[in-house]
Design an enzyme around this catalytic site. Structure first.
Site, PDB file in Angstrom:
ATOM      1  N   GLU A  99       0.342  -8.214  13.238  1.00 49.12           N
ATOM      2  CA  GLU A  99       1.712  -7.826  12.859  1.00 49.12           C
ATOM      3  C   GLU A  99       1.886  -6.318  12.821  1.00 49.12           C
ATOM      4  O   GLU A  99       2.955  -5.809  13.161  1.00 49.12           O
ATOM      5  CB  GLU A  99       2.046  -8.397  11.468  1.00 49.12           C
ATOM      6  CG  GLU A  99       2.232  -9.895  11.458  1.00 49.12           C
ATOM      7  CD  GLU A  99       2.364 -10.438  10.042  1.00 49.12           C
ATOM      8  OE1 GLU A  99       2.534  -9.645   9.106  1.00 49.12           O
ATOM      9  OE2 GLU A  99       2.276 -11.670   9.894  1.00 49.12           O
ATOM     10  N   VAL A 100       0.873  -5.619  12.337  1.00 48.11           N
ATOM     11  CA  VAL A 100       0.997  -4.167  12.179  1.00 48.11           C
ATOM     12  C   VAL A 100       0.148  -3.477  13.258  1.00 48.11           C
ATOM     13  O   VAL A 100      -1.062  -3.689  13.323  1.00 48.11           O
ATOM     14  CB  VAL A 100       0.537  -3.722  10.776  1.00 48.11           C
ATOM     15  CG1 VAL A 100       0.685  -2.208  10.627  1.00 48.11           C
ATOM     16  CG2 VAL A 100       1.327  -4.454   9.693  1.00 48.11           C
ATOM     17  N   HIS A 104      -6.708  -2.557  11.675  1.00 54.46           N
ATOM     18  CA  HIS A 104      -7.102  -2.825  10.293  1.00 54.46           C
ATOM     19  C   HIS A 104      -8.054  -3.992  10.245  1.00 54.46           C
ATOM     20  O   HIS A 104      -7.925  -4.947  11.011  1.00 54.46           O
ATOM     21  CB  HIS A 104      -5.891  -3.106   9.402  1.00 54.46           C
ATOM     22  CG  HIS A 104      -4.938  -4.125   9.953  1.00 54.46           C
ATOM     23  ND1 HIS A 104      -4.034  -3.830  10.950  1.00 54.46           N
ATOM     24  CD2 HIS A 104      -4.751  -5.440   9.657  1.00 54.46           C
ATOM     25  CE1 HIS A 104      -3.322  -4.912  11.232  1.00 54.46           C
ATOM     26  NE2 HIS A 104      -3.740  -5.914  10.478  1.00 54.46           N
TER      27      HIS A 104
HETATM   28  P1  AMP Z   1      -1.986  -8.515  10.656  1.00 54.54           P
HETATM   29  O1  AMP Z   1      -1.239  -9.781  10.876  1.00 54.54           O
HETATM   30  O2  AMP Z   1      -3.470  -8.656  10.881  1.00 54.54           O
HETATM   31  O3  AMP Z   1      -1.377  -7.359  11.417  1.00 54.54           O
HETATM   32  O4  AMP Z   1      -1.867  -8.207   9.094  1.00 54.54           O
HETATM   33  C1  AMP Z   1      -0.980  -7.295   8.547  1.00 54.54           C
HETATM   34  C2  AMP Z   1      -1.154  -7.383   7.044  1.00 54.54           C
HETATM   35  O5  AMP Z   1      -0.514  -6.261   6.443  1.00 54.54           O
HETATM   36  C3  AMP Z   1      -0.555  -8.637   6.400  1.00 54.54           C
HETATM   37  O6  AMP Z   1      -1.592  -9.365   5.730  1.00 54.54           O
HETATM   38  C4  AMP Z   1       0.497  -8.075   5.416  1.00 54.54           C
HETATM   39  O7  AMP Z   1       0.565  -8.815   4.206  1.00 54.54           O
HETATM   40  C5  AMP Z   1      -0.023  -6.668   5.183  1.00 54.54           C
HETATM   41  N1  AMP Z   1       0.975  -5.682   4.778  1.00 54.54           N
HETATM   42  C6  AMP Z   1       2.176  -5.433   5.347  1.00 54.54           C
HETATM   43  N2  AMP Z   1       2.800  -4.419   4.714  1.00 54.54           N
HETATM   44  C7  AMP Z   1       1.964  -4.012   3.726  1.00 54.54           C
HETATM   45  C8  AMP Z   1       2.026  -2.990   2.714  1.00 54.54           C
HETATM   46  N3  AMP Z   1       3.100  -2.195   2.605  1.00 54.54           N
HETATM   47  N4  AMP Z   1       1.002  -2.864   1.851  1.00 54.54           N
HETATM   48  C9  AMP Z   1      -0.072  -3.677   1.961  1.00 54.54           C
HETATM   49  N5  AMP Z   1      -0.207  -4.644   2.895  1.00 54.54           N
HETATM   50  C10 AMP Z   1       0.803  -4.811   3.754  1.00 54.54           C
END
Ligand code: AMP
Length: 119
Positions: A99-100, A104
């Site tokens: 998602e991000v 990470h």
């Molecule tokens: P991914 O699907 O591997 O990209 O995971 C992205 C993760 O970022 C998800 O588990 C979200 O809950 C987490 N996330 C999104 N925004 C934030 C934030 N502001 N602080 C902490 N975690 C976040």
């Protein structure tokens, strides 16, 4: 894929959005996931503009690769997860539902986590 300077983890690294930091050094920042999927759910991100593991592994300087990997291990150690164990996940790209778009690792622990994939 070009790095998006406005992604949420870039904003966290710039201090524009608060985070619950659990570990930080010159190479990496570790903070609690905002939507935890386990009793312990921490994200570790490198301090650099890398979209994914594909990007990071190909393009990051060796010192940052080493520093980031050490930071992942150190975060787990400091959280006391060595004895009971933990899972590392780095979702990369569409098939993995990344998602991000900033590399990470998820550190998940605190209970038996079950099978690696839900299906
Ligand atoms: P991914 O699907 O591997 O990209 O995971 C992205 C993760 O970022 C998800 O588990 C979200 O809950 C987490 N996330 C999104 N925004 C934030 C934030 N502001 N602080 C902490 N975690 C976040």
């Amino acid at each position: 894929m070009a790095y998006d300077q406005e992604n949420i983890f870039a904003k966290i690294l710039r201090g524009e959005i608060p985070n619950a930091t659990v570990y930080e050094d010159e190479y990496a920042l570790a903070f609690k996931d905002i939507n935890p999927q386990a009793p312990v759910h921490v994200l570790v991100i490198p301090k650099g503009e890398y979209v994914s593991m594909a990007d990071f592994s190909a393009n990051a300087p060796a010192e940052l690769v080493t520093g980031f990997i050490r930071a992942v291990g150190e975060t787990a150690r400091q959280l006391g997860l060595e004895e009971g164990g933990y899972r590392l996940i780095a979702n990369t790209g569409a098939n993995a539902h990344q998602e991000v778009p900033h590399l990470h690792y998820h550190i998940l622990s605190g209970r038996p986590l079950g099978p690696m994939l839900s299906r």
